[in-house]
Motif scaffolding. Structure first.
Motif, mmCIF file in Angstrom:
data_model
loop_
_atom_site.group_PDB
_atom_site.id
_atom_site.type_symbol
_atom_site.label_atom_id
_atom_site.label_comp_id
_atom_site.label_asym_id
_atom_site.label_seq_id
_atom_site.Cartn_x
_atom_site.Cartn_y
_atom_site.Cartn_z
ATOM 1 N N GLN A 1 -3.600 3.602 -0.019
ATOM 2 C CA GLN A 1 -4.306 2.905 -1.103
ATOM 3 C C GLN A 1 -3.550 1.630 -1.459
ATOM 4 O O GLN A 1 -2.321 1.607 -1.488
ATOM 5 C CB GLN A 1 -4.393 3.811 -2.328
ATOM 6 C CG GLN A 1 -5.118 5.132 -2.053
ATOM 7 C CD GLN A 1 -4.895 6.135 -3.165
ATOM 8 O OE1 GLN A 1 -3.991 6.001 -3.963
ATOM 9 N NE2 GLN A 1 -5.745 7.152 -3.207
ATOM 10 N N ARG A 2 -4.329 0.593 -1.741
ATOM 11 C CA ARG A 2 -3.700 -0.655 -2.134
ATOM 12 C C ARG A 2 -3.001 -0.471 -3.476
ATOM 13 O O ARG A 2 -3.607 -0.029 -4.462
ATOM 14 C CB ARG A 2 -4.730 -1.775 -2.232
ATOM 15 C CG ARG A 2 -4.100 -3.106 -2.639
ATOM 16 C CD ARG A 2 -5.128 -4.201 -2.756
ATOM 17 N NE ARG A 2 -5.774 -4.447 -1.459
ATOM 18 C CZ ARG A 2 -6.719 -5.364 -1.278
ATOM 19 N NH1 ARG A 2 -7.141 -6.082 -2.299
ATOM 20 N NH2 ARG A 2 -7.261 -5.533 -0.095
ATOM 21 N N PRO B 1 -4.211 3.539 12.938
ATOM 22 C CA PRO B 1 -5.384 4.053 12.218
ATOM 23 C C PRO B 1 -5.028 4.736 10.906
ATOM 24 O O PRO B 1 -5.825 4.722 9.962
ATOM 25 C CB PRO B 1 -5.977 5.045 13.220
ATOM 26 C CG PRO B 1 -5.523 4.585 14.558
ATOM 27 C CD PRO B 1 -4.159 4.012 14.331
ATOM 28 N N SER B 2 -3.835 5.330 10.802
ATOM 29 C CA SER B 2 -3.478 6.033 9.571
ATOM 30 C C SER B 2 -3.280 5.087 8.398
ATOM 31 O O SER B 2 -3.247 5.506 7.241
ATOM 32 C CB SER B 2 -2.208 6.857 9.785
ATOM 33 O OG SER B 2 -1.092 6.011 10.036
ATOM 34 N N ASP B 3 -3.156 3.779 8.678
ATOM 35 C CA ASP B 3 -3.000 2.821 7.577
ATOM 36 C C ASP B 3 -4.210 2.833 6.650
ATOM 37 O O ASP B 3 -4.105 2.470 5.473
ATOM 38 C CB ASP B 3 -2.807 1.410 8.135
ATOM 39 C CG ASP B 3 -1.466 1.256 8.850
ATOM 40 O OD1 ASP B 3 -0.647 2.207 8.774
ATOM 41 O OD2 ASP B 3 -1.244 0.201 9.471
ATOM 42 N N ARG B 4 -5.384 3.236 7.175
ATOM 43 C CA ARG B 4 -6.591 3.201 6.347
ATOM 44 C C ARG B 4 -6.511 4.195 5.191
ATOM 45 O O ARG B 4 -7.200 4.055 4.190
ATOM 46 C CB ARG B 4 -7.812 3.531 7.212
ATOM 47 C CG ARG B 4 -8.035 2.581 8.375
ATOM 48 C CD ARG B 4 -9.378 2.829 9.025
ATOM 49 N NE ARG B 4 -9.549 2.065 10.241
ATOM 50 C CZ ARG B 4 -9.342 2.542 11.460
ATOM 51 N NH1 ARG B 4 -8.981 3.808 11.595
ATOM 52 N NH2 ARG B 4 -9.507 1.788 12.524
ATOM 53 N N SER B 5 -5.648 5.224 5.353
ATOM 54 C CA SER B 5 -5.546 6.232 4.293
ATOM 55 C C SER B 5 -4.667 5.773 3.136
ATOM 56 O O SER B 5 -4.634 6.413 2.080
ATOM 57 C CB SER B 5 -4.978 7.543 4.877
ATOM 58 O OG SER B 5 -3.657 7.348 5.349
ATOM 59 N N HIS C 1 0.599 5.884 -0.008
ATOM 60 C CA HIS C 1 -0.211 7.090 0.082
ATOM 61 C C HIS C 1 0.219 8.039 -1.015
ATOM 62 O O HIS C 1 1.406 8.195 -1.305
ATOM 63 C CB HIS C 1 -0.034 7.743 1.460
ATOM 64 C CG HIS C 1 -1.101 8.730 1.806
ATOM 65 N ND1 HIS C 1 -1.152 9.992 1.260
ATOM 66 C CD2 HIS C 1 -2.170 8.634 2.656
ATOM 67 C CE1 HIS C 1 -2.191 10.643 1.744
ATOM 68 N NE2 HIS C 1 -2.839 9.834 2.590
ATOM 69 N N ARG D 1 0.848 -1.190 0.000
ATOM 70 C CA ARG D 1 0.000 0.000 0.000
ATOM 71 C C ARG D 1 0.882 1.239 0.000
ATOM 72 O O ARG D 1 1.993 1.219 0.508
ATOM 73 C CB ARG D 1 -0.920 0.012 1.227
ATOM 74 C CG ARG D 1 -2.020 -1.042 1.191
ATOM 75 C CD ARG D 1 -2.943 -0.915 2.403
ATOM 76 N NE ARG D 1 -4.108 -1.773 2.300
ATOM 77 C CZ ARG D 1 -4.141 -3.052 2.633
ATOM 78 N NH1 ARG D 1 -3.050 -3.625 3.122
ATOM 79 N NH2 ARG D 1 -5.250 -3.759 2.502
#
Length: 775
Positions: free
Chosen positions: A150-151, A144-148, A123, A121
């Motif tokens: 993109q794969r 939590p910042s991992d959700r931002s 950013h 992933r």
């Protein structure tokens, strides 16, 4: 961050185990990590990962050692798996360019890992705030910042891994068109089993959009790497043991040998403890002498500073309150073999112990002692804003002048050390691992450290695109470099076009930037410092032997200097983590001074001294155990006016001998016991050792009494002689008057007869010859 290696004795001991899915065993761990959030364990790795790409491939590589199948770079924490960046090519991606990212996955559990998958992933936004960058590097496993992010590609299967085994997963990726500008992007490679996260690599993709803000159109950051060259904790009383330890450290592949190889690259500025070079030169070991010669040669090609001999802790000296002059004395200990520091080496540098906070007291002492160039780290004098990185130089005014402070960049130093240092066997890192076996590799793989450093530099340039600063990496004293990693890092930084390697002299020649920095405390001692009372005891011993040495005349300075290594060694930064050993060295130094100053002393008489005359000399016996002659002044201090001291004689006592020094005194009439204190003074009127005392029994009236007794004795003898003569005259053998008269008459008659006979004989001879009658 990477993790500590699992126990090699377990690796490969049982071979491949039956595949066991870790999901049930890790579910509880995942739940706990979700609850802990930001308080969870730190990330297992730091390094780069690319964005969505054109494709991905999978490769597996078993990395073996003597002990079995293990990861090339062992982990530090105990996450189920460690994910590290094995390689990224190219290090800086341009628009439309495909990047190859190889992540290494290591199984840290005692079960076989099966069914895990790896996902890449990235950013899209560039990082310009270094505080955000630092948070990304040190984020926990679940962030939590991992959700931002993109794969970019994946998930890809991770090969089955036995305990301790590692495999490489390779991704290929072409940055997407939504990247704007240039700079570092957050990149992650996560390894999961089902919905459970087993480990994550956090790194950076440095992207160059080749626009007006690309590295080609901005000034590169100047980077100075400051390298201290210091030795192990030494015992000056055991030079042979020191030579053995130096030889070990200077052997091929060990720390001092690696430092020399790094110094020869010319990419670092040096701060050298001259005691190490002097000891190596004087050792008589050809290999050590060659090492010392090589270091001097390498130092001539770069900026080199001289640390005080034995590397005494400047903060401990400053906080002791002993004053500037005694501090200078501790910073001027003589070198083994009278080795001379090259004239080109600057002698105005102060370098406090690593991992500590420097305060104003330390800076004041540094300026007062003429060492006003001060290297600080540990976040000292950090800029108040993380969005702007100024040059690593600050002017700090203090009472005696201004300190020019070289401010090490904490993040750059952490990244650089993590990717190049092999002395990382404990949480204390290089500062505490000088005597530990050197691991085979740095804590962070070279590619991972390079991308970390490039991301930091990109953020620095982004904050000041028109005036790139001059920043500093200050390495720890026990940095044990991996030469290949060091060269790969420095070459990679230079090849990026964003960094120019520069000597520290270039920074010191610049004016310090006007920037807001965190204030310094006035007086903030550190836990690892030698306490002020102990430093004060060492100073009293130094002052004591300096005063004592005046008895030796021209040899005095050498005598005083002989104690300084013993008193300075306990102050060495290398002893700061060796509590009991340091205490023992303190006692050893104090004992050395006590033994030396006790080498010249008064030998008290076994019994008191009898003084029978008014004017006499009292012999004071002085012992000299030194190998050099000494001159002493003997001072007597009687506790009674009945004994007066006439003079304070001075006398030279030969080496290794004892001599009597006569002290003239005068006793008053009368008698009694007098206690006499004896002091030894040097020609400079300083007292040598403690007072000694003995008893003098004054009996001065005995001189007159003895005279009368002698006179009386002579008179008695005279009278006795007369009496004896008279007595001998009355002997029965004496002649009487009659005897005399009888004897007198007899003598007269005999004389007359003799006279007559003679007359006749003469008459006969007077007659003529014819008249003579025969008889």
């Amino acid at each position: 961050m990477t993790q500590q290696p699992s126990d090699p004795s377990r690796v490969g001991a049982t071979g491949l185990r039956r595949p066991v899915r870790l999901l049930p065993r890790l579910a509880a761990l995942a739940a706990a990590l979700v609850v802990l959030g930001p308080f969870a364990a730190p990330a297992t790795a730091v390094g780069p990962t690319p964005e969505s790409g054109a494709g991905a491939t999978l490769t597996t590589q078993a990395l073996t050692t003597q002990g079995g199948t293990v990861s090339e770079t062992a982990p530090l924490a105990k996450d189920p798996v460690t994910v590290e960046l094995a390689e990224m090519s190219p290090a800086t991606a341009k628009a439309g360019e495909t990047v190859t990212i190889t992540a290494r996955v290591t199984n840290n559990t005692e079960e076989t890992l099966s069914g895990a998958r790896a996902t890449l992933r990235v950013h899209w936004a560039a990082l310009t705030d270094r505080e955000v960058l630092d948070e990304w590097v040190h984020a926990p496993l679940l962030n939590p910042s991992d959700r931002s992010l993109q794969r970019a590609t994946g998930p890809l299967p991770v090969p089955e891994l036995a305990p301790g085994q590692a495999a490489d997963v390779t991704f290929t990726y072409t940055p997407a068109g939504n990247f704007e500008g240039w700079g570092a992007r957050r990149l992650a490679v996560s390894v999961t089993e089902g919905s459970v996260s087993l480990g994550v690599l956090r790194s950076f993709l440095v992207y160059d959009a080749q626009d007006a803000d690309s590295p080609e159109s901005v000034s590169p950051v100047s980077l100075s790497v400051a390298l201290p060259v210091t030795g192990p904790a030494v015992n000056p009383g055991d030079p042979e043991g020191q030579d053995v330890e130096l030889a070990r450290l200077a052997a091929k592949g060990n720390r001092l040998d690696s430092l020399l190889e790094v110094a020869r690259t010319g990419s670092v500025s040096l701060a050298v403890d001259p005691q190490v070079v002097a000891a190596a030169t004087a050792s008589g070991d050809p290999a050590l002498s060659a090492w010392a010669e090589g270091l001097v040669t390498a130092a001539a090609a770069t900026t080199t500073f001289t640390l005080p001999a034995y590397d005494p802790d400047p903060a401990a000296l400053a906080h002791s309150g002993i004053g500037a002059e005694p501090v200078r004395s501790f910073q001027s200990a003589p070198l083994p073999g009278d080795w001379q520091v090259p004239a080109e080496w600057a002698q105005n540098l102060t370098w406090p112990a690593g991992g500590t906070t420097t305060d104003l007291a330390t800076l004041r002492t540094a300026v007062a002692t003429g060492r006003d160039r001060v290297v600080v780290g540990g976040g000292t004098l950090a800029p108040t804003s993380s969005r702007i990185t100024p040059s690593g130089l600050a002017d700090v005014p203090v009472d005696a002048g201004t300190a020019s402070v070289v401010v090490s960049d904490a993040a750059l130093t952490e990244a650089f050390v993590s990717a190049t240092d092999t002395a990382w066997t404990s949480a204390a890192g290089a500062e505490a691992a000088a005597a530990a076996p050197v691991p085979a590799a740095p804590r962070v793989p070279t590619a991972q450290g390079r991308q970390w450093l490039l991301a930091e530099v990109a953020a620095i340039i982004a904050s000041r695109p028109t005036a790139a600063p001059h920043v500093v990496v200050a390495l720890p004293r026990t940095w044990a470099p991996d030469l290949a990693s060091f060269q790969a890092i420095t070459e990679g930084l230079t090849a990026s076009g964003m960094v120019r390697m520069a000597p520290l002299a270039d920074l010191l020649a610049q004016p310090a930037p006007a920037v807001d920095r965190e204030p310094l405390a006035d007086h903030e001692p550190q836990e690892t410092e030698l306490d002020p009372s102990t430093v004060a005891a060492l100073e009293r011993a130094r002052s004591s032997i300096a005063s004592f040495a005046t008895v030796a005349g021209d040899s005095g300075p050498a005598l005083a200097s002989s104690a300084m290594p013993h008193l300075t060694a306990p102050l060495a930064v290398s002893y700061s983590s060796l509590g009991q050993n340091r205490d023992a060295m303190v006692q050893s130094g104090l004992a050395f001074v006590e033994a030396t100053t006790g080498s010249v002393a008064v030998v008290p008489p076994r019994s008191g001294i009898n003084l029978l005359t008014e004017d006499a000399s009292i012999p004071v016996r002085v012992r000299n155990d030194l190998s050099i002659p000494v001159t002493v002044i003997v001072v007597l201090r009687p506790d009674s006016l009945g004994l007066q001291v006439i003079d304070r004689p001075s006398q030279t006592i030969p080496a290794k001998s004892t001599a009597d020094v006569p002290v003239p005194v005068s006793a008053a009439a009368g008698s009694g016991a007098v206690d006499v204190a004896v002091q030894l003074l040097s020609p400079a009127q300083t007292q040598i050792g403690p007072d000694t005392s003995f008893e003098v029994r004054v009996q001065a009236e005995w001189e007159e009494i003895g005279t009368w007794i002698a006179a009386a004795g002579i008179g008695v003898l005279f009278v006795a002689g007369i009496w004896r003569t008279v007595r001998r005259g009355r002997s029965p053998n004496r002649a009487t008057r009659e005897d005399v008269e009888a004897a007198t008459g007899e003598i007269a008659r005999a004389a007359a007869a003799a006279a007559g006979s003679t007359g006749m004989h003469d008459a006969e001879h007077a007659q003529p010859a014819h008249a003579r009658q025969p008889r």
